[in-house]
Design a protein around this motif. Sequence first.
Motif, PDB file in Angstrom:
ATOM      1  N   LEU A  18       0.841  -1.191   0.000  1.00  0.00           N
ATOM      2  CA  LEU A  18       0.000   0.000   0.000  1.00  0.00           C
ATOM      3  C   LEU A  18       0.883   1.251   0.000  1.00  0.00           C
ATOM      4  O   LEU A  18       2.090   1.146   0.216  1.00  0.00           O
ATOM      5  N   PRO A  19       0.339   2.428  -0.226  1.00  0.00           N
ATOM      6  CA  PRO A  19       1.154   3.649  -0.285  1.00  0.00           C
ATOM      7  C   PRO A  19       1.977   3.875   0.984  1.00  0.00           C
ATOM      8  O   PRO A  19       1.506   3.670   2.096  1.00  0.00           O
ATOM      9  N   GLU A  20       3.197   4.301   0.782  1.00  0.00           N
ATOM     10  CA  GLU A  20       4.182   4.502   1.845  1.00  0.00           C
ATOM     11  C   GLU A  20       3.979   5.841   2.544  1.00  0.00           C
ATOM     12  O   GLU A  20       3.572   6.815   1.936  1.00  0.00           O
ATOM     13  N   SER A  21       4.296   5.869   3.853  1.00  0.00           N
ATOM     14  CA  SER A  21       4.302   7.118   4.603  1.00  0.00           C
ATOM     15  C   SER A  21       5.350   7.013   5.704  1.00  0.00           C
ATOM     16  O   SER A  21       5.466   5.985   6.361  1.00  0.00           O
ATOM     17  N   ASP A  22       6.136   8.061   5.896  1.00  0.00           N
ATOM     18  CA  ASP A  22       7.178   8.102   6.941  1.00  0.00           C
ATOM     19  C   ASP A  22       8.126   6.911   6.880  1.00  0.00           C
ATOM     20  O   ASP A  22       8.412   6.288   7.899  1.00  0.00           O
ATOM     21  N   ASN A  23       8.581   6.542   5.704  1.00  0.00           N
ATOM     22  CA  ASN A  23       9.551   5.464   5.537  1.00  0.00           C
ATOM     23  C   ASN A  23       9.000   4.097   5.933  1.00  0.00           C
ATOM     24  O   ASN A  23       9.758   3.164   6.165  1.00  0.00           O
ATOM     25  N   HIS A  51      -4.803 -18.069   4.149  1.00  0.00           N
ATOM     26  CA  HIS A  51      -4.388 -16.999   5.059  1.00  0.00           C
ATOM     27  C   HIS A  51      -4.619 -15.616   4.453  1.00  0.00           C
ATOM     28  O   HIS A  51      -4.636 -15.438   3.241  1.00  0.00           O
ATOM     29  N   LEU A  52      -4.806 -14.652   5.368  1.00  0.00           N
ATOM     30  CA  LEU A  52      -4.985 -13.247   5.011  1.00  0.00           C
ATOM     31  C   LEU A  52      -4.381 -12.431   6.147  1.00  0.00           C
ATOM     32  O   LEU A  52      -4.784 -12.587   7.294  1.00  0.00           O
ATOM     33  N   GLY A  53      -3.388 -11.597   5.835  1.00  0.00           N
ATOM     34  CA  GLY A  53      -2.693 -10.866   6.887  1.00  0.00           C
ATOM     35  C   GLY A  53      -2.377  -9.436   6.515  1.00  0.00           C
ATOM     36  O   GLY A  53      -2.612  -8.994   5.391  1.00  0.00           O
ATOM     37  N   LEU A  54      -1.830  -8.743   7.506  1.00  0.00           N
ATOM     38  CA  LEU A  54      -1.458  -7.349   7.365  1.00  0.00           C
ATOM     39  C   LEU A  54      -0.065  -7.166   7.964  1.00  0.00           C
ATOM     40  O   LEU A  54       0.231  -7.711   9.033  1.00  0.00           O
ATOM     41  N   GLY A  55       0.778  -6.419   7.259  1.00  0.00           N
ATOM     42  CA  GLY A  55       2.129  -6.197   7.740  1.00  0.00           C
ATOM     43  C   GLY A  55       2.619  -4.810   7.402  1.00  0.00           C
ATOM     44  O   GLY A  55       1.954  -4.044   6.693  1.00  0.00           O
ATOM     45  N   TRP A  56       3.790  -4.507   7.933  1.00  0.00           N
ATOM     46  CA  TRP A  56       4.436  -3.224   7.675  1.00  0.00           C
ATOM     47  C   TRP A  56       5.909  -3.489   7.433  1.00  0.00           C
ATOM     48  O   TRP A  56       6.520  -4.349   8.071  1.00  0.00           O
ATOM     49  N   VAL A  57       6.481  -2.751   6.508  1.00  0.00           N
ATOM     50  CA  VAL A  57       7.910  -2.826   6.245  1.00  0.00           C
ATOM     51  C   VAL A  57       8.484  -1.432   6.450  1.00  0.00           C
ATOM     52  O   VAL A  57       7.894  -0.440   6.037  1.00  0.00           O
ATOM     53  N   ARG A  58       9.619  -1.367   7.140  1.00  0.00           N
ATOM     54  CA  ARG A  58      10.274  -0.094   7.442  1.00  0.00           C
ATOM     55  C   ARG A  58      11.685  -0.149   6.869  1.00  0.00           C
ATOM     56  O   ARG A  58      12.461  -1.043   7.195  1.00  0.00           O
ATOM     57  N   GLU A 108      20.449  -0.463   4.763  1.00  0.00           N
ATOM     58  CA  GLU A 108      20.672  -1.392   3.649  1.00  0.00           C
ATOM     59  C   GLU A 108      19.702  -2.562   3.645  1.00  0.00           C
ATOM     60  O   GLU A 108      19.684  -3.341   2.701  1.00  0.00           O
ATOM     61  N   THR A 109      18.945  -2.724   4.694  1.00  0.00           N
ATOM     62  CA  THR A 109      17.942  -3.780   4.795  1.00  0.00           C
ATOM     63  C   THR A 109      16.616  -3.132   5.173  1.00  0.00           C
ATOM     64  O   THR A 109      16.513  -1.923   5.288  1.00  0.00           O
ATOM     65  N   SER A 110      15.608  -3.951   5.374  1.00  0.00           N
ATOM     66  CA  SER A 110      14.305  -3.471   5.829  1.00  0.00           C
ATOM     67  C   SER A 110      13.841  -4.340   6.982  1.00  0.00           C
ATOM     68  O   SER A 110      14.121  -5.534   7.029  1.00  0.00           O
ATOM     69  N   LEU A 111      13.113  -3.742   7.888  1.00  0.00           N
ATOM     70  CA  LEU A 111      12.508  -4.439   9.009  1.00  0.00           C
ATOM     71  C   LEU A 111      11.049  -4.683   8.663  1.00  0.00           C
ATOM     72  O   LEU A 111      10.375  -3.792   8.159  1.00  0.00           O
ATOM     73  N   TYR A 112      10.564  -5.909   8.910  1.00  0.00           N
ATOM     74  CA  TYR A 112       9.143  -6.165   8.687  1.00  0.00           C
ATOM     75  C   TYR A 112       8.514  -6.711   9.960  1.00  0.00           C
ATOM     76  O   TYR A 112       9.180  -7.335  10.785  1.00  0.00           O
ATOM     77  N   TYR A 113       7.234  -6.439  10.121  1.00  0.00           N
ATOM     78  CA  TYR A 113       6.447  -7.038  11.182  1.00  0.00           C
ATOM     79  C   TYR A 113       5.045  -7.232  10.640  1.00  0.00           C
ATOM     80  O   TYR A 113       4.536  -6.410   9.871  1.00  0.00           O
ATOM     81  N   ILE A 165       8.316 -10.909  13.133  1.00  0.00           N
ATOM     82  CA  ILE A 165       9.206  -9.768  12.982  1.00  0.00           C
ATOM     83  C   ILE A 165      10.517 -10.285  12.387  1.00  0.00           C
ATOM     84  O   ILE A 165      10.961 -11.383  12.720  1.00  0.00           O
ATOM     85  N   GLY A 166      11.105  -9.508  11.476  1.00  0.00           N
ATOM     86  CA  GLY A 166      12.344  -9.958  10.863  1.00  0.00           C
ATOM     87  C   GLY A 166      12.956  -8.920   9.945  1.00  0.00           C
ATOM     88  O   GLY A 166      12.533  -7.761   9.912  1.00  0.00           O
ATOM     89  N   LEU A 167      13.966  -9.364   9.200  1.00  0.00           N
ATOM     90  CA  LEU A 167      14.701  -8.504   8.276  1.00  0.00           C
ATOM     91  C   LEU A 167      14.523  -8.984   6.848  1.00  0.00           C
ATOM     92  O   LEU A 167      14.457 -10.179   6.589  1.00  0.00           O
ATOM     93  N   ILE A 168      14.483  -8.031   5.928  1.00  0.00           N
ATOM     94  CA  ILE A 168      14.440  -8.319   4.500  1.00  0.00           C
ATOM     95  C   ILE A 168      15.754  -7.846   3.914  1.00  0.00           C
ATOM     96  O   ILE A 168      16.167  -6.708   4.132  1.00  0.00           O
ATOM     97  N   PHE A 169      16.395  -8.719   3.150  1.00  0.00           N
ATOM     98  CA  PHE A 169      17.702  -8.413   2.551  1.00  0.00           C
ATOM     99  C   PHE A 169      17.558  -8.128   1.064  1.00  0.00           C
ATOM    100  O   PHE A 169      16.754  -8.670   0.402  1.00  0.00           O
TER     101      PHE A 169
END
Length: 144
Positions: free
Chosen positions: A68-73, A103-110, A114-119, A140-144
């Motif tokens: 979905l559209p990004e806001s505040d990184n 399954h149907l879920g909701l998450g956020w990536v920050r 050099e990587t991203s944090l997701y939850y 919760i984890g990291l995306i490379f």
Amino acid sequence: MDTRFGLGFNSLISTGDGLGIGLRGRVSTPVNRDVSVAFDLGFSGFVLGGREDASYVFDPQLSAIVTLPESDNTAPYVLAGVGAYVPFGPNLSDDPLRGPTVHLGLGWVRALSETSLYYEVNPALVIAQERVGLSVPVRIGLIF
């Protein structure tokens, strides 16, 4: 728009097994800037009663992810798909919760440097032979 890899931790509440903790890996490939296809492998242990009373679950998933559209990184996303819930171990009940999942879920990536944090929260309906159960992981984890 490259293939991305993720690695994370999860806690899992299951109507069949209780509370578990585990690891999850994900490979995702973008279809376009908004949609990705992902394959996950998860492994959780229900070990709070000790090793002797432990049971485990393997839960792979195939998902479509819509960002979905990004806001505040931070960018929210919705993920949906199919998978499996496969318990194993010496201490399974006589009729373990086992079967395909939806399954149907909701998450956020920050974005980080050099990587991203997701939850995320990604509930799954487990369709067993004679009943239906629910699996609710929080990850919760990291995306490379």
